[in-house]
Design a protein around this motif. Structure first.
Motif, PDB file in Angstrom:
ATOM      1  N   LEU A 326       0.855  -1.194   0.000  1.00 59.10           N
ATOM      2  CA  LEU A 326       0.000   0.000   0.000  1.00 59.10           C
ATOM      3  C   LEU A 326       0.885   1.236   0.000  1.00 59.10           C
ATOM      4  O   LEU A 326       1.817   1.346   0.809  1.00 59.10           O
ATOM      5  N   GLY A 327       0.601   2.187  -0.899  1.00 60.89           N
ATOM      6  CA  GLY A 327       1.372   3.427  -0.954  1.00 60.89           C
ATOM      7  C   GLY A 327       0.606   4.583  -0.318  1.00 60.89           C
ATOM      8  O   GLY A 327      -0.604   4.492  -0.097  1.00 60.89           O
ATOM      9  N   GLY A 328       1.342   5.653   0.003  1.00 61.59           N
ATOM     10  CA  GLY A 328       0.726   6.872   0.518  1.00 61.59           C
ATOM     11  C   GLY A 328      -0.074   6.650   1.785  1.00 61.59           C
ATOM     12  O   GLY A 328      -1.134   7.254   1.993  1.00 61.59           O
ATOM     13  N   VAL A 329       0.406   5.807   2.668  1.00 58.00           N
ATOM     14  CA  VAL A 329      -0.355   5.467   3.878  1.00 58.00           C
ATOM     15  C   VAL A 329      -0.132   6.535   4.961  1.00 58.00           C
ATOM     16  O   VAL A 329       1.019   6.905   5.257  1.00 58.00           O
ATOM     17  N   ALA A 330      -1.226   7.032   5.512  1.00 55.67           N
ATOM     18  CA  ALA A 330      -1.127   8.064   6.560  1.00 55.67           C
ATOM     19  C   ALA A 330      -0.659   7.417   7.867  1.00 55.67           C
ATOM     20  O   ALA A 330      -1.010   6.266   8.149  1.00 55.67           O
ATOM     21  N   PRO A 331       0.123   8.160   8.669  1.00 55.14           N
ATOM     22  CA  PRO A 331       0.628   7.585   9.927  1.00 55.14           C
ATOM     23  C   PRO A 331      -0.461   7.088  10.861  1.00 55.14           C
ATOM     24  O   PRO A 331      -0.207   6.203  11.675  1.00 55.14           O
ATOM     25  N   ASP A 332      -1.678   7.637  10.737  1.00 54.78           N
ATOM     26  CA  ASP A 332      -2.756   7.194  11.632  1.00 54.78           C
ATOM     27  C   ASP A 332      -3.778   6.312  10.921  1.00 54.78           C
ATOM     28  O   ASP A 332      -4.865   6.069  11.438  1.00 54.78           O
ATOM     29  N   ALA A 333      -3.440   5.812   9.732  1.00 54.75           N
ATOM     30  CA  ALA A 333      -4.362   4.918   9.008  1.00 54.75           C
ATOM     31  C   ALA A 333      -4.577   3.650   9.832  1.00 54.75           C
ATOM     32  O   ALA A 333      -3.712   3.277  10.637  1.00 54.75           O
ATOM     33  N   PRO A 334      -5.721   2.971   9.638  1.00 53.20           N
ATOM     34  CA  PRO A 334      -5.991   1.755  10.435  1.00 53.20           C
ATOM     35  C   PRO A 334      -4.831   0.754  10.400  1.00 53.20           C
ATOM     36  O   PRO A 334      -4.509   0.146  11.421  1.00 53.20           O
ATOM     37  N   VAL A 335      -4.194   0.604   9.252  1.00 55.20           N
ATOM     38  CA  VAL A 335      -3.126  -0.391   9.133  1.00 55.20           C
ATOM     39  C   VAL A 335      -1.900  -0.019   9.976  1.00 55.20           C
ATOM     40  O   VAL A 335      -1.037  -0.868  10.236  1.00 55.20           O
ATOM     41  N   MET A 336      -1.858   1.235  10.423  1.00 50.12           N
ATOM     42  CA  MET A 336      -0.713   1.686  11.224  1.00 50.12           C
ATOM     43  C   MET A 336      -1.010   1.662  12.722  1.00 50.12           C
ATOM     44  O   MET A 336      -0.190   2.041  13.542  1.00 50.12           O
ATOM     45  N   ARG A 337      -2.208   1.199  13.105  1.00 48.67           N
ATOM     46  CA  ARG A 337      -2.587   1.285  14.527  1.00 48.67           C
ATOM     47  C   ARG A 337      -2.216   0.057  15.324  1.00 48.67           C
ATOM     48  O   ARG A 337      -2.162   0.110  16.551  1.00 48.67           O
ATOM     49  N   GLU A 338      -2.030  -1.060  14.660  1.00 49.43           N
ATOM     50  CA  GLU A 338      -1.684  -2.292  15.380  1.00 49.43           C
ATOM     51  C   GLU A 338      -0.716  -3.098  14.525  1.00 49.43           C
ATOM     52  O   GLU A 338      -0.586  -2.832  13.327  1.00 49.43           O
ATOM     53  N   GLU A 339      -0.048  -4.063  15.150  1.00 51.17           N
ATOM     54  CA  GLU A 339       0.829  -4.960  14.398  1.00 51.17           C
ATOM     55  C   GLU A 339       0.011  -5.622  13.295  1.00 51.17           C
ATOM     56  O   GLU A 339      -1.083  -6.133  13.555  1.00 51.17           O
ATOM     57  N   ILE A 340       0.522  -5.596  12.059  1.00 50.36           N
ATOM     58  CA  ILE A 340      -0.273  -6.121  10.939  1.00 50.36           C
ATOM     59  C   ILE A 340      -0.324  -7.646  10.983  1.00 50.36           C
ATOM     60  O   ILE A 340      -1.376  -8.253  10.875  1.00 50.36           O
ATOM     61  N   PHE A 341       0.816  -8.280  11.101  1.00 48.42           N
ATOM     62  CA  PHE A 341       0.891  -9.746  11.200  1.00 48.42           C
ATOM     63  C   PHE A 341       0.176 -10.423  10.039  1.00 48.42           C
ATOM     64  O   PHE A 341      -0.579 -11.372  10.210  1.00 48.42           O
ATOM     65  N   GLY A 342       0.426  -9.919   8.846  1.00 51.47           N
ATOM     66  CA  GLY A 342      -0.172 -10.470   7.634  1.00 51.47           C
ATOM     67  C   GLY A 342       0.495  -9.835   6.432  1.00 51.47           C
ATOM     68  O   GLY A 342       1.367  -8.963   6.570  1.00 51.47           O
ATOM     69  N   PRO A 343       0.077 -10.230   5.206  1.00 49.63           N
ATOM     70  CA  PRO A 343       0.823  -9.853   3.999  1.00 49.63           C
ATOM     71  C   PRO A 343       0.477  -8.476   3.446  1.00 49.63           C
ATOM     72  O   PRO A 343       0.124  -8.340   2.279  1.00 49.63           O
ATOM     73  N   ILE A 344       0.525  -7.461   4.281  1.00 51.79           N
ATOM     74  CA  ILE A 344       0.233  -6.094   3.840  1.00 51.79           C
ATOM     75  C   ILE A 344       1.413  -5.214   4.248  1.00 51.79           C
ATOM     76  O   ILE A 344       1.771  -5.159   5.426  1.00 51.79           O
ATOM     77  N   LEU A 345       2.021  -4.572   3.258  1.00 50.88           N
ATOM     78  CA  LEU A 345       3.191  -3.728   3.534  1.00 50.88           C
ATOM     79  C   LEU A 345       2.858  -2.266   3.208  1.00 50.88           C
ATOM     80  O   LEU A 345       2.822  -1.878   2.036  1.00 50.88           O
ATOM     81  N   PRO A 346       2.608  -1.437   4.228  1.00 48.77           N
ATOM     82  CA  PRO A 346       2.338  -0.027   3.971  1.00 48.77           C
ATOM     83  C   PRO A 346       3.650   0.762   3.802  1.00 48.77           C
ATOM     84  O   PRO A 346       4.623   0.492   4.497  1.00 48.77           O
ATOM     85  N   VAL A 347       3.620   1.703   2.890  1.00 49.30           N
ATOM     86  CA  VAL A 347       4.760   2.609   2.728  1.00 49.30           C
ATOM     87  C   VAL A 347       4.319   3.971   3.260  1.00 49.30           C
ATOM     88  O   VAL A 347       3.338   4.557   2.782  1.00 49.30           O
ATOM     89  N   VAL A 348       5.023   4.434   4.292  1.00 47.60           N
ATOM     90  CA  VAL A 348       4.690   5.702   4.949  1.00 47.60           C
ATOM     91  C   VAL A 348       5.801   6.697   4.623  1.00 47.60           C
ATOM     92  O   VAL A 348       6.985   6.385   4.780  1.00 47.60           O
ATOM     93  N   GLU A 349       5.406   7.885   4.165  1.00 44.23           N
ATOM     94  CA  GLU A 349       6.424   8.857   3.759  1.00 44.23           C
ATOM     95  C   GLU A 349       6.795   9.777   4.916  1.00 44.23           C
ATOM     96  O   GLU A 349       5.933  10.276   5.634  1.00 44.23           O
ATOM     97  N   VAL A 350       8.098   9.958   5.086  1.00 39.57           N
ATOM     98  CA  VAL A 350       8.624  10.905   6.078  1.00 39.57           C
ATOM     99  C   VAL A 350       9.651  11.780   5.366  1.00 39.57           C
ATOM    100  O   VAL A 350      10.221  11.378   4.342  1.00 39.57           O
TER     101      VAL A 350
END
Ligand code: NAD
Length: 439
Positions: A326-350
């Protein structure tokens, strides 16, 4: 006696404690004999365990051997090679007021220890701690995860046949059985799993003043620096992230990088997924399934947390979720709130390294931090300015395969460490001895 008899937890612990009290588990010979028997179990029944791992998680045979069976065999061999040397008494200098005296330390076995394992590497994460517990001269109650039922059944059936069955017991079951076990008095509890249950374990252990090792999880970041080779980075990130369909405690949870690198990296990640799993990962023999429907539903609920770079498809009947970036993921997006533990890789820009370090330090201390950088200064800063269980430069996940490195978390990612000689530290009491002649 075997594990299939409905022996009550108090009776199991009493039986093992009686064995411990005989002193038969203390000699080096008993310890190395048990390790050799464990070795024989894994070599003679490797295909049974591989089949169980396939039934539980759709693990391919090559991966089952590499990450579970052979991994544990290496841990056994390393321990057999070094145990005598690790157990040697270690002299300590004595202060001047004790001149004429000698001081040293020895390792005492602890007694009866409890090892509670999770489902994601259900064999390795049960047996690798047991290697350390037996090498330290303890009796062991092994509690496999009920969420990997085929592996749990195989261990319960086979372990007591190979090991000293009055020193090692397998107790299968879920929350009620584990709760009943936790009421018993153990001399150490070694728990691998999530932090919520980690707290339950620690509370129960406090009743008996039992020390705990908590091998927990969390969100392990991967920082990608400017100017790194995007294809080389992507190949390593994809291999580490999508191993066991992302159900790995030290998997890179998310990527932190600057916007310009993100653009290059995202297309490289998509290419790397195809290179590793082909055009249809559902048909790839090296791609696992999600452990159950509950986790499948949790994970598919995270898929719209950002722009889909690759993947995103899923099939509930087969518990399949495609390797997804997943691209362009916001730091507070649902996928960033807990350990993913599955095949989803978010890219967060800093913006830059400073922002990446702040991002990491604003959150719980991770089990692992990864960085891809050519800069010695960046490595130095990440080493000194962040705290994590482990730190990997250029290669995710692999640090835990180095038997001479301690493996464990810090803060929310756990407490204590094991593997190799660190397992001996964990499962023994280092006793101080002072001796001064009378004359
Ligand atoms: P899980 O659900 O299999 O639970 C782990 C163990 O705890 C099982 O044996 C289970 O029976 C027991 N358990 C569950 N609920 C309990 C309760 N209420 N009381 C007593 N015992 C209970 O596994 P999980 O927790 O889903 O595992 C995934 C987590 O483990 C992730 O956070 C992952 O990062 C972490 N993990 C850490 C490591 C590590 O080495 N640090 C390795 C693997 C997984």
């Amino acid at each position: 006696m075997t594990s299939s008899t409905p022996e009550q937890p108090d009776a199991v612990v009493a039986r093992l404690r009686a064995t411990f009290r005989t002193g038969r588990t203390a000699p080096l010979e008993w310890r190395t004999d048990q390790l050799r028997r464990l070795r024989a179990l894994l070599t003679e029944h490797g295909t049974d365990f591989a089949a169980a791992l396939h039934a539980d998680l759709g693990k391919g045979e090559t991966e089952a051997y590499r990450t579970e069976i052979d991994f544990t065999l290496r841990e056994i061999d390393h321990t057999l090679d070094h145990l005598e040397e690790w157990l040697r008494p270690e002299p300590a200098p004595v202060p001047p007021h004790l001149s004429g005296a000698e001081a040293w330390t020895v390792y005492d076995p602890l007694g009866v220890v409890l090892v509670i394992a999770p489902w994601n590497y259900p064999l390795q994460l049960l047996l690798a701690p047991i290697v350390g517990a037996l090498a330290s001269g303890n009796c062991v109650v092994a509690k496999p995860s009920e969420m990997a039922p085929a592996t749990s059944a195989a261990v319960a059936r086979l372990l007591p046949r190979f090991l000293d069955a009055d020193a090692v017991a397998v107790v299968e079951g879920a929350v009620p059985e584990t709760t009943a076990l936790l009421e018993q008095h153990f001399d150490h509890i070694f728990y691998t799993g999530n932090g919520t249950v980690g707290r339950i374990v620690m509370r129960a252990a406090a009743e008996h003043l039992t020390p705990v090792t908590l091998e927990l999880g969390g969100k392990s970041p991967a920082f990608v620096d400017r100017g790194t080779d995007a294809d080389a980075v992507a190949a390593r990130l994809v291999a580490g992230k999508f191993l066991n369909a992302g159900q790995t405690c030290v998997a890179p949870d998310y990527v932190l990088t600057d916007p310009e690198t993100a653009a290059r990296l995202e297309s490289a990640l998509a290419r790397a997924v195809t290179a590793l799993y082909g055009d249809d990962p559902a048909a790839a023999p090296n791609y696992s399934r999600i452990v159950n429907e509950r986790h499948f539903d949790r994970l598919t609920g995270l898929l719209d947390s950002g722009r889909t770079v690759t993947g995103g498809t899923h099939d509930r009947d087969r518990k399949y979720i495609a390797p997804t970036v997943l691209g362009g993921v916001a730091p507070d997006a649902p996928v960033m709130r807990e350990e993913i533990f599955g095949p989803i890789l978010p890219v967060v820009e800093v913006a830059d390294l400073d922002a990446a370090i702040d991002f990491v330090n604003d959150r719980d201390k991770p089990l692992a931090l990864y960085a891809f950088t050519e800069s010695e200064e960046t490595r130095r800063r990440l080493t000194g300015e962040t705290s994590s269980g482990g730190l990997g430069f250029g290669l995710p996940v692999a640090h835990l395969t180095v038997s001479d490195l301690p493996f464990g978390g810090v803060g929310e990612s756990g407490m204590g460490r094991y593997h190799g000689r660190y397992s001996i530290e964990t499962f023994s009491h280092r006793k101080a001895v002072l001796s001064k002649p009378l004359a």
